[in-house]
Design an enzyme around this catalytic site. Sequence first.
Site, PDB file in Angstrom:
ATOM      1  N   HIS A 167     -29.919 -20.464  -1.801  1.00 38.70           N
ATOM      2  CA  HIS A 167     -28.563 -19.911  -1.876  1.00 38.70           C
ATOM      3  C   HIS A 167     -27.730 -20.529  -0.758  1.00 38.70           C
ATOM      4  O   HIS A 167     -28.241 -20.880   0.295  1.00 38.70           O
ATOM      5  CB  HIS A 167     -28.666 -18.390  -1.705  1.00 38.70           C
ATOM      6  CG  HIS A 167     -27.424 -17.623  -2.021  1.00 38.70           C
ATOM      7  ND1 HIS A 167     -26.368 -17.516  -1.143  1.00 38.70           N
ATOM      8  CD2 HIS A 167     -27.080 -16.893  -3.110  1.00 38.70           C
ATOM      9  CE1 HIS A 167     -25.435 -16.745  -1.673  1.00 38.70           C
ATOM     10  NE2 HIS A 167     -25.835 -16.362  -2.870  1.00 38.70           N
ATOM     11  N   ASP A 244     -35.765 -15.470   2.343  1.00 37.33           N
ATOM     12  CA  ASP A 244     -34.653 -14.839   1.626  1.00 37.33           C
ATOM     13  C   ASP A 244     -35.267 -14.006   0.508  1.00 37.33           C
ATOM     14  O   ASP A 244     -35.707 -14.529  -0.511  1.00 37.33           O
ATOM     15  CB  ASP A 244     -33.724 -15.920   1.067  1.00 37.33           C
ATOM     16  CG  ASP A 244     -32.592 -15.343   0.214  1.00 37.33           C
ATOM     17  OD1 ASP A 244     -32.558 -14.105   0.013  1.00 37.33           O
ATOM     18  OD2 ASP A 244     -31.755 -16.125  -0.253  1.00 37.33           O
ATOM     19  N   GLN A 247     -33.748 -11.393  -3.948  1.00 33.86           N
ATOM     20  CA  GLN A 247     -34.103 -11.230  -5.354  1.00 33.86           C
ATOM     21  C   GLN A 247     -35.505 -10.674  -5.550  1.00 33.86           C
ATOM     22  O   GLN A 247     -35.934 -10.497  -6.690  1.00 33.86           O
ATOM     23  CB  GLN A 247     -33.974 -12.574  -6.081  1.00 33.86           C
ATOM     24  CG  GLN A 247     -32.587 -13.180  -6.064  1.00 33.86           C
ATOM     25  CD  GLN A 247     -31.561 -12.375  -6.845  1.00 33.86           C
ATOM     26  OE1 GLN A 247     -31.907 -11.545  -7.690  1.00 33.86           O
ATOM     27  NE2 GLN A 247     -30.291 -12.592  -6.565  1.00 33.86           N
ATOM     28  N   LYS A 270     -28.093  -5.238  -4.011  1.00 29.71           N
ATOM     29  CA  LYS A 270     -28.947  -5.740  -5.082  1.00 29.71           C
ATOM     30  C   LYS A 270     -30.116  -4.793  -5.362  1.00 29.71           C
ATOM     31  O   LYS A 270     -30.867  -5.006  -6.323  1.00 29.71           O
ATOM     32  CB  LYS A 270     -29.463  -7.132  -4.742  1.00 29.71           C
ATOM     33  CG  LYS A 270     -28.406  -8.236  -4.841  1.00 29.71           C
ATOM     34  CD  LYS A 270     -29.011  -9.599  -4.588  1.00 29.71           C
ATOM     35  CE  LYS A 270     -28.054 -10.723  -4.929  1.00 29.71           C
ATOM     36  NZ  LYS A 270     -26.909 -10.826  -4.008  1.00 29.71           N
ATOM     37  N   CYS A 413     -23.767 -19.644  -6.419  1.00 27.22           N
ATOM     38  CA  CYS A 413     -23.945 -19.956  -4.990  1.00 27.22           C
ATOM     39  C   CYS A 413     -25.131 -20.891  -4.783  1.00 27.22           C
ATOM     40  O   CYS A 413     -25.866 -20.769  -3.795  1.00 27.22           O
ATOM     41  CB  CYS A 413     -24.109 -18.681  -4.165  1.00 27.22           C
ATOM     42  SG  CYS A 413     -22.635 -17.660  -4.124  1.00 27.22           S
TER      43      CYS A 413
END
Length: 458
Positions: A167, A244, A247, A270, A413
């Site tokens: 991202h 990261d 997700q 999220k 992104c």
Amino acid sequence: MEAVVPKLASFNLLNPKSKSKSAIRRFSSALCVSSSPSVTSTDSVSLGHITRPDFPILHQEVYGSKKLVYLDNAATSQKPIAVLKALQNYYEAYNSNVHRGIHFLSAKATDEYELARKKVAAFINASDSGEIVFTKNATEAINLVAYSWGLSNLKSGDEVILTVAEHHSAIVPWQLVAQKTGANLKFLNLNDDESPDLDKLKEMLSRKTKLVVIHHISNMLASILPIEEIVHWSHDVGAKVLVDACQSVPHMVVDVQGLDADFLVASSHKMCGPTGIGFLFGKSDLLSAMPPFLGGGEMISDVFLDHSTFADPPSRFEAGTPAIGEAIGLGAAIDYLSTIGMQKIHAYEMELAKYLYENLLSIPNIRIYGPKPSEHVQRAALCSFNVENIHPTDIATLLDQQYGVATRSGHHCAQPLHRYLGVNASARASLHFYNTKEDVDEFIHALNETVSFFNVFK
């Protein structure tokens, strides 16, 4: 091909004849519910059907008469009533600043704010709540590591390894730090399966490598990476790892101690929590050695005219009045997710992921990005795709305005990844546990109709 310019949206509740005051009364009364999912699970009812009643926003019609089908969960998730209630309760019952007052409201707000931190720590199995730093989002959390740890530890000739699938928020901060320090950024390409090439990663790692910045789940490719193995390889050469997990944390069990990650970031919005807050996990020894990221109130120990001393983590990195209500809302979201069970959520979403992928293959001339699912390869519950000779924004616009199906179009992104794949943009459908196979069916039907419509003009 130029994209269609969309018109502004309007929407109604599923009962469009309701008067506004009565709708407000219904909404307010709906907030007086527990954090538990609404329906008791049975073998014949999916998790999506069980939890949908907890999300008021899903029960509406858009553009006057079209049932909303929300498939943009990789961008942001919807919020259950329990989270809305927690936010309302904070502002109605004990709104106050934290850590600074001795009165009842301040003490209550401080207790709930710090309880939210403990909930985050337990949710990702951090060893101590002091390893959780609240930030305004995951982007700020990555910037915190870049400017505090990065500027203090990187020097000319050092290497930071990232993937082409990261991202923007995981790339740009390190570009800025590299410009200041002289460190070199190395990018890992994809393999033939369109996942980051982990065999190549092992070759790239060396004693020059000081940091590996990598996603747990790609927001475009849907690939799920073996973070525990990546951390082990990285630690073998003395490198730190920043994960990261935006997700992954909302969709599966994430255990930072099991992964042995040095840093990990995620966003509340999220994972069914409010916008405006995220968090950084950092190992305590690393956080303790890092200088402040921002200066101001709350992050200090003592302030003199010629110098200041600083608080211990996590306060050192939380300058000023924090997002108190949002943190409490995040805590409520964690309670809600934990009541369902992250293993149950992950198992159900894997079922949805397979159903989505297999049904998308029926669309003529479609190109789905990322690895193909198999006995040994799992995909997250999202698909980015293009249909030959149709702009993805045209697809998303027609899906929305003609069928009420909310998807995403653009570069997500992830412009470097799109360039690597030879496209400027893609369309994306992404699912969460409150989605159902019926949502997928409606999406596939609408997409087939949309493709047929545009094919008329060829």
